[in-house]
Design a protein around this motif. Sequence first.
Motif, mmCIF file in Angstrom:
data_model
loop_
_atom_site.group_PDB
_atom_site.id
_atom_site.type_symbol
_atom_site.label_atom_id
_atom_site.label_comp_id
_atom_site.label_asym_id
_atom_site.label_seq_id
_atom_site.Cartn_x
_atom_site.Cartn_y
_atom_site.Cartn_z
ATOM 1 N N MET A 67 0.821 -1.203 0.000
ATOM 2 C CA MET A 67 0.000 0.000 0.000
ATOM 3 C C MET A 67 0.864 1.265 0.000
ATOM 4 S SD MET A 67 -3.190 1.010 2.497
ATOM 5 C CE MET A 67 -2.167 1.286 3.956
ATOM 6 N N ASN A 68 1.957 1.244 0.763
ATOM 7 C CA ASN A 68 2.855 2.405 0.783
ATOM 8 C C ASN A 68 3.431 2.692 -0.596
ATOM 9 O OD1 ASN A 68 2.435 2.744 3.517
ATOM 10 N ND2 ASN A 68 4.233 1.554 4.117
ATOM 11 N N ALA A 69 3.730 1.610 -1.332
ATOM 12 C CA ALA A 69 4.269 1.785 -2.682
ATOM 13 C C ALA A 69 3.240 2.444 -3.601
ATOM 14 C CB ALA A 69 4.698 0.435 -3.253
ATOM 15 N N ILE A 70 1.969 2.086 -3.423
ATOM 16 C CA ILE A 70 0.901 2.675 -4.234
ATOM 17 C C ILE A 70 0.778 4.167 -3.934
ATOM 18 C CG2 ILE A 70 -1.569 2.661 -4.723
ATOM 19 C CD1 ILE A 70 -0.104 0.249 -5.825
ATOM 20 N N ILE A 71 0.824 4.513 -2.653
ATOM 21 C CA ILE A 71 0.730 5.925 -2.258
ATOM 22 C C ILE A 71 1.900 6.716 -2.848
ATOM 23 C CG2 ILE A 71 0.776 7.529 -0.304
ATOM 24 C CD1 ILE A 71 -0.591 5.352 1.355
ATOM 25 N N TRP A 72 3.103 6.139 -2.728
ATOM 26 C CA TRP A 72 4.287 6.816 -3.265
ATOM 27 C C TRP A 72 4.181 6.990 -4.780
ATOM 28 C CZ3 TRP A 72 7.804 10.047 -2.112
ATOM 29 C CH2 TRP A 72 8.971 10.163 -2.862
ATOM 30 N N ARG A 73 3.664 5.968 -5.453
ATOM 31 C CA ARG A 73 3.488 6.057 -6.909
ATOM 32 C C ARG A 73 2.502 7.165 -7.265
ATOM 33 N NH1 ARG A 73 -0.442 3.964 -10.380
ATOM 34 N NH2 ARG A 73 0.239 3.824 -12.562
ATOM 35 N N GLU A 74 1.425 7.285 -6.506
ATOM 36 C CA GLU A 74 0.439 8.327 -6.763
ATOM 37 C C GLU A 74 1.045 9.716 -6.594
ATOM 38 O OE1 GLU A 74 -2.869 7.859 -7.908
ATOM 39 O OE2 GLU A 74 -1.810 5.977 -8.283
ATOM 40 N N ILE A 75 1.875 9.871 -5.573
ATOM 41 C CA ILE A 75 2.539 11.161 -5.347
ATOM 42 C C ILE A 75 3.452 11.504 -6.518
ATOM 43 C CG2 ILE A 75 4.201 12.387 -3.878
ATOM 44 C CD1 ILE A 75 3.104 10.781 -1.518
ATOM 45 N N LYS A 76 4.234 10.520 -6.958
ATOM 46 C CA LYS A 76 5.165 10.748 -8.064
ATOM 47 C C LYS A 76 4.418 11.103 -9.349
ATOM 48 C CE LYS A 76 9.113 9.843 -8.257
ATOM 49 N NZ LYS A 76 10.307 10.719 -8.211
ATOM 50 N N VAL A 77 3.327 10.366 -9.636
ATOM 51 C CA VAL A 77 2.573 10.602 -10.870
ATOM 52 C C VAL A 77 1.884 11.958 -10.828
ATOM 53 C CG1 VAL A 77 0.582 9.836 -12.222
ATOM 54 C CG2 VAL A 77 2.236 8.161 -11.377
ATOM 55 N N THR A 78 1.293 12.293 -9.690
ATOM 56 C CA THR A 78 0.525 13.534 -9.578
ATOM 57 C C THR A 78 1.407 14.769 -9.626
ATOM 58 O OG1 THR A 78 -1.156 12.398 -8.263
ATOM 59 C CG2 THR A 78 -1.114 14.813 -8.143
ATOM 60 N N PHE A 79 2.553 14.703 -8.953
ATOM 61 C CA PHE A 79 3.410 15.878 -8.825
ATOM 62 C C PHE A 79 4.698 15.751 -9.642
ATOM 63 C CE2 PHE A 79 0.901 15.619 -4.897
ATOM 64 C CZ PHE A 79 0.247 16.834 -4.964
ATOM 65 N N SER A 80 4.631 14.942 -10.707
ATOM 66 C CA SER A 80 5.814 14.766 -11.550
ATOM 67 C C SER A 80 6.127 16.013 -12.365
ATOM 68 C CB SER A 80 5.617 13.565 -12.491
ATOM 69 O OG SER A 80 4.467 13.761 -13.310
ATOM 70 N N SER A 81 5.110 16.861 -12.561
ATOM 71 C CA SER A 81 5.333 18.109 -13.286
ATOM 72 C C SER A 81 4.529 19.224 -12.624
ATOM 73 C CB SER A 81 4.904 17.970 -14.751
ATOM 74 O OG SER A 81 3.496 17.813 -14.853
ATOM 75 N N ILE A 82 4.972 20.434 -12.809
ATOM 76 C CA ILE A 82 4.267 21.583 -12.227
ATOM 77 C C ILE A 82 2.875 21.699 -12.827
ATOM 78 C CG2 ILE A 82 4.244 24.093 -12.030
ATOM 79 C CD1 ILE A 82 7.277 24.036 -11.923
ATOM 80 N N PHE A 83 2.770 21.494 -14.138
ATOM 81 C CA PHE A 83 1.473 21.592 -14.801
ATOM 82 C C PHE A 83 0.504 20.556 -14.240
ATOM 83 C CE2 PHE A 83 -1.489 20.216 -18.119
ATOM 84 C CZ PHE A 83 -2.110 21.414 -18.422
ATOM 85 N N GLY A 84 0.981 19.334 -14.055
ATOM 86 C CA GLY A 84 0.128 18.281 -13.524
ATOM 87 C C GLY A 84 -0.359 18.590 -12.129
#
Length: 251
Positions: free
Chosen positions: A1-18
């Motif tokens: 579950m922690n890996a999923i949360i971390w993945r969501e953070i990376k995907v969501t905030f991977s760019s300023i526009f995103g």
Amino acid sequence: MNAIIWREIKVTFSSIFGAVSHFATPVFMILLFATALSGNIGKIAMADSQVSYIEFFAPGLFGYMTFFLFGTSFSFLSLDSRTGILSVIAMSKASLTGYFWGKYIFQFCLTLIKILLIMMIAVILAKNLPEVTLFNSAIFIITLILGAGIWFSLGMIGGIYLPREDVRAVVITLVSLPLTFASSMYYGIDRMPAVIRWIALINPLTYICNLFRGCYLNNLPADYLLQLLILFIVTIVALSFALFSLSKVKL
């Protein structure tokens, strides 16, 4: 579950526009929509007090932020299914249940941040600081947990059973407009025609907005416990069906 949360953070905030795109819609709605209507509508009666439309609308927008999770979870489940992410998770040490809760926890936290941002803007625009109590804050958080759980779960269910992209877009559009307008998000249900009022009474978004508004304005409805109970029952049913459906999904 922690890996999923971390993945969501990376995907969501991977760019300023995103990152900015997640906050653009609620900010524009409170700045443009509510501000424009507040000049035309004026004060709204709430029990023994009068509040500006901005103060009335802001809690409705809090509710809309939970409803926003319906389209979000619907979309990312369809995408994760088509791109094979679900298959990878199923074959790894993670589980689809952990996938569900990891996604939910991240989306809950993101929704809370959006609501706090909207609240800050509403306070500045209305020039009135809401009265905060420990009890109201507790009801507010419970409502957020239940509201986010309902729409997140229903979006997951939609993504499982309707994975096609064209169908997804149509369903989200057809569901979003009626449910937002047939709720207490924009106005009190007492102002609605009888038929629309009946739809609003079976719409979970109505109770979510009512409770958020009652907490924000320190004026909880007399039947707030009944409304919380209704949301709790709907959350349990939606959550159970979503987890059951996710366990049966074809990878």
